[in-house]
Design a protein around this motif. Structure first.
Motif: not given
Length: 449
Positions: A337, A341-343, A345, A378, A381-384, A446
């Motif tokens: 984490a 970043s979520a972008n 991932l 995910a 990290l706030g990723a979908d 991302g």
């Protein structure tokens, strides 16, 4: 027994054992079992064996639905295979194919239609179409590439295939749902399985010369233009394929249409598979394609053929349970984490999982190991998680397409009469293009979503 749920870096040991063992053995189930066993040793010390058996028993009892789905799936696939309906497409192909481009496109279309299983796809399509493509001087290396491009890549894009059922079971176990359904979640994942889409779409573009052949594949086709279809014609023993009587293609289409329609209507693949099985019974016995006894024998054979798949899923869930008790996911999140970043991932997920898949030759194993780690990551990290699922599945499809010692490449090479090395030399440069495009798309998605 009370166990500590924070083992830190020690929690990585079972997964590392799985990856190393898979690379060494080129097998899937055994590394998962060994990894789970190592996890139980760390957790329970001297009482690991009884705890391991208890965990295995609980895992099996908790996943009875999937065992039924896998069993019925194997039965339907075997019946479709033995009916000869898939081979019936070859008559259609002979009538339609009038040029080299059309022979490749017909092979591609047949590969899409036979989406239910990548083994059936590779062997059935190769057997049905190789004489037609030979007529128009398509090199056997190009035929193998086309066949394998519509193997796993097509299977992952249709939510009624062996690959889809596996990932749906993983989603179910991880609680990944859309509208309360893991099946619907998989359907929502399909647009993000970028590698598979590109690998499938590029084939007709190559056939129509919109995308040119390059590298060793171009040289192979120039050789075929001169009449030498094989790379080592005097040395290669061509696989004879199925010893099955060819029947009408409707014996394949009708059961598949019923299976798909019911699955979509009921939103339950188990009911769809059961209906597909019954339709096979109603179609095949009156036509005398097989006797009732043969129908039952083929059904049992099909059920047995899915024992390995079932073992993979159960072993993976058992490993996941051990990893959960070790706190693996929490540890990975705590390490990743701050630096990831979520972008980034989605693209990192695709690249790492693709490397593991190719190195291990275990594509389903990669999906079952990676998903319980990367999907929770995910979420943290706030990723979908749906996009991350698409990246994991894409990597599995890439592995099946690119790993020259894997089962899919072995089947495609055998049915086209070339060696795995011939495939690697000609197909890998072609596969590099969709892989690179997929990397770009996962990078873009991302930052966009």
């Amino acid at each position: 027994m009370e166990i500590t749920s924070n083992y830190g870096i020690i929690s990585l040991i079972p997964v590392l054992v799985v990856i190393v063992t898979a690379i060494i053995t080129r097998r899937t189930v055994e590394p998962l079992i060994i990894g789970a066993l190592v996890g139980y040793v760390i957790l329970y010390k001297t009482s690991f064996f009884t705890e391991f058996l208890g965990g295995l028993s609980a895992t099996i009892s908790e996943n009875g639905w999937f065992i039924l789905v896998f069993g019925l799936f194997g039965m339907v696939v075997m019946l479709l295979e033995k009916s000869g309906g898939a081979l019936g497409f070859s008559d259609f192909g002979t009538k339609v194919a009038k040029t080299r481009a059309s022979s490749i496109i017909i092979t591609w279309i047949l590969g899409i239609l036979v989406f239910i299983d990548d083994y059936l796809n590779n062997l059935g399509v190769g057997t049905a179409m190789r004489n037609i493509t030979d007529k128009y001087k398509v090199s056997r290396e190009l035929l193998a590439y086309v066949i394998n491009s519509t193997g796993a890549a097509v299977c992952v894009l249709v939510p009624m295939s062996s690959w889809a059922i596996l990932m749906i079971s993983i989603y179910e176990n991880l609680g990944v749902e859309v509208g309360g359904s893991s099946y619907t979640a998989y359907v929502h994942t399909i647009p993000f399985i970028f590698y598979a889409w590109i690998a499938v779409i590029i084939v007709p573009l190559i056939a129509l010369k919109i995308v040119p052949l390059w590298g060793p594949m171009k040289k192979a086709q120039l050789r075929a233009d001169e009449g030498n279809l094989f790379p080592h014609q005097a040395e290669v023993q061509e696989m004879e394929g199925y010893q099955i009587t060819k029947t009408s293609m409707w014996n394949f289409i009708i059961p598949m249409a019923a299976l798909i329609a019911v699955t979509i209507y009921k939103n339950d693949i188990l009911i769809g598979m059961a209906v597909g099985f019954v339709v096979c019974l109603i179609l095949y016995i009156p036509q005398k394609i097989m006797t009732l006894g043969e129908f039952c024998d083929h059904s049992v054979e099909g059920f047995k053929s899915m024992v390995l798949v079932t073992a993979i899923v159960i072993s993976a869930f058992l490993l996941q349970k051990a990893n959960g008790d070790l706190g693996l996911t929490e540890y990975v999140i705590s390490i990743a984490a701050p630096v990831l970043s979520a972008n980034l991932l989605p693209v990192v997920t695709f690249i790492i999982c693709a490397i593991i898949a190719v190195c291990t030759g275990s594509f389903w194993g990669t999906m079952t190991i990676a998903s319980p780690i990367l999907i929770p990551l995910a979420l943290s990290l706030g990723a979908d998680p749906i996009i991350i699922g698409g990246a994991i599945i894409s990597a599995g499809a890439f592995g099946s397409h690119a790993c020259f010692y894997g089962d899919a490449v072995t089947l495609a090479s055998a049915v086209t009469g070339i060696t795995n090395t011939d495939y690697a030399k000609t197909a890998l440069p072609m596969i590099a293009a969709p892989a690179l495009i997929a990397i770009i798309l996962f990078t873009v998605i991302g930052f966009v979503l």
